[in-house]
Design an enzyme around this catalytic site. Sequence first.
Site, PDB file in Angstrom:
ATOM      1  N   TYR A   1      29.793 -55.603   3.220  1.00 23.04           N
ATOM      2  CA  TYR A   1      28.398 -55.171   3.512  1.00 23.04           C
ATOM      3  C   TYR A   1      28.096 -53.927   4.211  1.00 23.04           C
ATOM      4  CZ  TYR A   1      28.585 -56.578   8.556  1.00 23.04           C
ATOM      5  OH  TYR A   1      28.875 -56.690  10.005  1.00 23.04           O
TER       6      TYR A   1
ATOM      7  N   LYS B   1      34.783 -54.242   6.463  1.00 25.13           N
ATOM      8  CA  LYS B   1      33.348 -54.546   6.707  1.00 25.13           C
ATOM      9  C   LYS B   1      32.966 -55.943   5.992  1.00 25.13           C
ATOM     10  CE  LYS B   1      29.008 -52.953   8.621  1.00 25.13           C
ATOM     11  NZ  LYS B   1      29.341 -53.441   9.908  1.00 25.13           N
TER      12      LYS B   1
ATOM     13  N   GLU C   1      37.337 -54.108  20.538  1.00 22.85           N
ATOM     14  CA  GLU C   1      35.700 -53.486  20.194  1.00 22.85           C
ATOM     15  C   GLU C   1      35.002 -54.789  20.386  1.00 22.85           C
ATOM     16  OE1 GLU C   1      35.066 -52.785  15.935  1.00 22.85           O
ATOM     17  OE2 GLU C   1      36.564 -54.477  15.499  1.00 22.85           O
TER      18      GLU C   1
ATOM     19  N   LEU D   1      36.661 -52.099  13.410  1.00 25.37           N
ATOM     20  CA  LEU D   1      35.997 -51.422  12.159  1.00 25.37           C
ATOM     21  C   LEU D   1      35.923 -49.885  12.782  1.00 25.37           C
ATOM     22  CD1 LEU D   1      34.459 -51.780   9.700  1.00 25.37           C
ATOM     23  CD2 LEU D   1      32.274 -52.110  11.389  1.00 25.37           C
TER      24      LEU D   1
END
Length: 284
Positions: A32, A146, A178, A202
């Site tokens: 996505y 993702k 993260e 990411l």
Amino acid sequence: MGFAILNGEIIERVNAFVDVEDRGYQFGDGVYEVIRVYNGRMFTAKEHLRRFVRSAESICITIPYPTEQLMSLLEKLIQKNSLQQGIIYLQISRGITPRNHAFPVGDVAPTLVAYTKEVDRPVEKLKSGVKTILVEDIRWLRCDIKSLNLLANVLAKQKAAEANCFEAIQYRGRDITEGSSSNIFIVKDSVVITHPSTNLILKGITKDEILRLCTANAIAVVERTFTLEELMQADEAFLSSTTGEVMPIIEIDKKIVKDGVPGPVTRRLQAFFEEEIKSKCGNL
């Protein structure tokens, strides 16, 4: 309810149904993107769509539309929904097939959906900063994709919500990776530090914008791993995301970051980032 995209067609959202045997629903077998919209214009859309294609290719899904066609569809969707400030959510799954873990045999068309949502800029939080907590990073080893598989991120974000915090900062061993839905930065001795874009995080579109702005404005920046101890001793900390922009962090696990207010380097980067938005999408 407005309009949505389903497999290349813009239809009323109430009619945008997906089959119960869609592999996105049953396996999270898809990827996505979320694209920010300011003043009815997409921000860094090409970069988001490049990442969308790369993520899909990483799990052997071929997007059946050229990027230019996707861009045109998304622009039409914004117009149909009269969206000014908000996001576009875009998703593709491997498609509809009888449930089986292995990839379907034969020609199965992927399922592509997109819709818009009104989302205001978090202006007050950008001014005052946000609180965060620390959580262990329990995700898989391909965080650079993702993927729709976000259960670990959801659990981390829920812990943050229960602690009345904006974000959960994740760590593996002693290294910060993260946030549950953001990239994390620290500032030490005026140097901006953030985790390199490896398989463990990411590769954020907003993160890349910040790195570019640092270089363009003579702000020292380095991509390297940093530890829990370095995070807790940082002069400044901030996170970045599509909706959070350059968001100051003023508290981590109930420990105040430095003076408890957004720092000067973070403020400079916020100003540069806002100018970038204005140059591409108009006044905020």
